[in-house]
Design an enzyme around this catalytic site. Structure first.
Site, short mmCIF file in Angstrom:
data_model
loop_
_atom_site.label_atom_id
_atom_site.label_comp_id
_atom_site.label_asym_id
_atom_site.label_seq_id
_atom_site.Cartn_x
_atom_site.Cartn_y
_atom_site.Cartn_z
N LYS A 17 0.61 -8.94 12.67
CA LYS A 17 1.48 -10.08 12.57
C LYS A 17 2.79 -9.62 13.48
O LYS A 17 3.21 -10.47 14.23
CB LYS A 17 1.62 -10.75 11.51
N ARG A 163 4.27 4.66 5.81
CA ARG A 163 4.66 4.13 4.72
C ARG A 163 3.94 4.67 3.42
O ARG A 163 2.66 5.05 3.51
CB ARG A 163 4.16 2.54 4.77
N ARG A 174 -2.88 -5.35 -2.12
CA ARG A 174 -2.18 -6.46 -1.37
C ARG A 174 -3.06 -7.38 -0.94
O ARG A 174 -2.98 -8.63 -0.69
CB ARG A 174 -1.40 -5.60 -0.13
#
Length: 237
Positions: A17, A163, A174
């Site tokens: 995205k 991350r 998630r």
């Protein structure tokens, strides 16, 4: 200059995205509006809704819908977005937010809501190789598009890191949350005739070409519909 566009980008973590939102922003010369960046900017600027959001952000709590919508409204009403359009990344997340967005952009409307489709196994592979700039948030892949200098962001020179939550268990949690939260939103936009579900597989250029092609296809359909509507109007005596 390219025609502006009003686009929402949806997709699971790892679908690309952020990468596609940045590319579309440059292609159509419109702002890329990421919810996280917008919150941080509102807090820095001390806007009305930025001040309301700050206590929740500082505490790591979810920001209530009315404040989220207020922050986004403030950003969309700025001249660059109001006049040319925007690429929205991270908003809306719920049907209620989508309804509010529709009211914000009136009398215009969204050109398309892109839903980037990708399977879980591919996501796990992608996110294992994902790296992110700590300063500007630019995403990289150690396999597909690493920074030109290892560990240094091409855009701002910040440190590029992995991350801490890009573990398989965290990713699956998630993804499960995303499915529960976003499935009703995807269905809602499909009923509005705005949804374009496109495969997120391939090179970034290939995915961008798919999205741009669908946007232009929608514009062509709108132009034909408008022309037909004008022709069908009765001629005054």
């Amino acid at each position: 200059m390219a025609r502006g566009a009003r686009v929402v980008v949806l997709g699971k973590q790892g679908a690309g995205k952020g990468t596609q939102a940045v590319r579309l922003s440059r292609h159509y010369v419109v702002p890329h509006i990421s919810t996280g960046d917008t919150f941080r900017a509102a807090v820095r600027q001390g806007s009305e809704f930025g001040r309301l959001a700050k206590p929740y952000l500082d505490a790591g709590d979810l920001v209530p819908d009315d404040i989220v919508i207020g922050v986004v409204r403030e950003r969309l009403e700025r001249r660059d977005a109001a006049q040319r359009g925007f690429i929205l990344d991270g908003f809306p997340r719920t049907v209620g937010q989508a309804e509010a967005l529709g009211e914000i952009v009136i009398p215009s409307e969204l050109d398309v809501v892109v839903n980037l489709d990708i399977d879980t196994d591919t996501i796990l592979i992608r996110l294992a190789g994902r790296r992110v700039c700590e300063d500007c948030g630019t995403n990289y892949s150690v396999i597909e598009n690493p920074p030109r200098v290892r560990g240094i962001c091409d855009v701002c020179g910040g440190e590029v890191v992995q991350r801490g939550d890009d573990t398989e268990d965290a990713i699956r949690r998630r993804l499960d949350h995303y499915e529960r939260e976003t499935a009703p939103l995807v269905s809602w936009y499909a009923r509005q005739g705005l949804l374009a579900t496109l495969p997120a597989i391939g090179t970034p250029d290939e995915v961008t070409d798919r999205i741009v092609g669908r946007i232009h296809q929608r514009w062509s359909t709108q132009e034909v519909t408008t022309a037909a509507s004008v022709e069908s109007q009765p001629v005054p005596d």
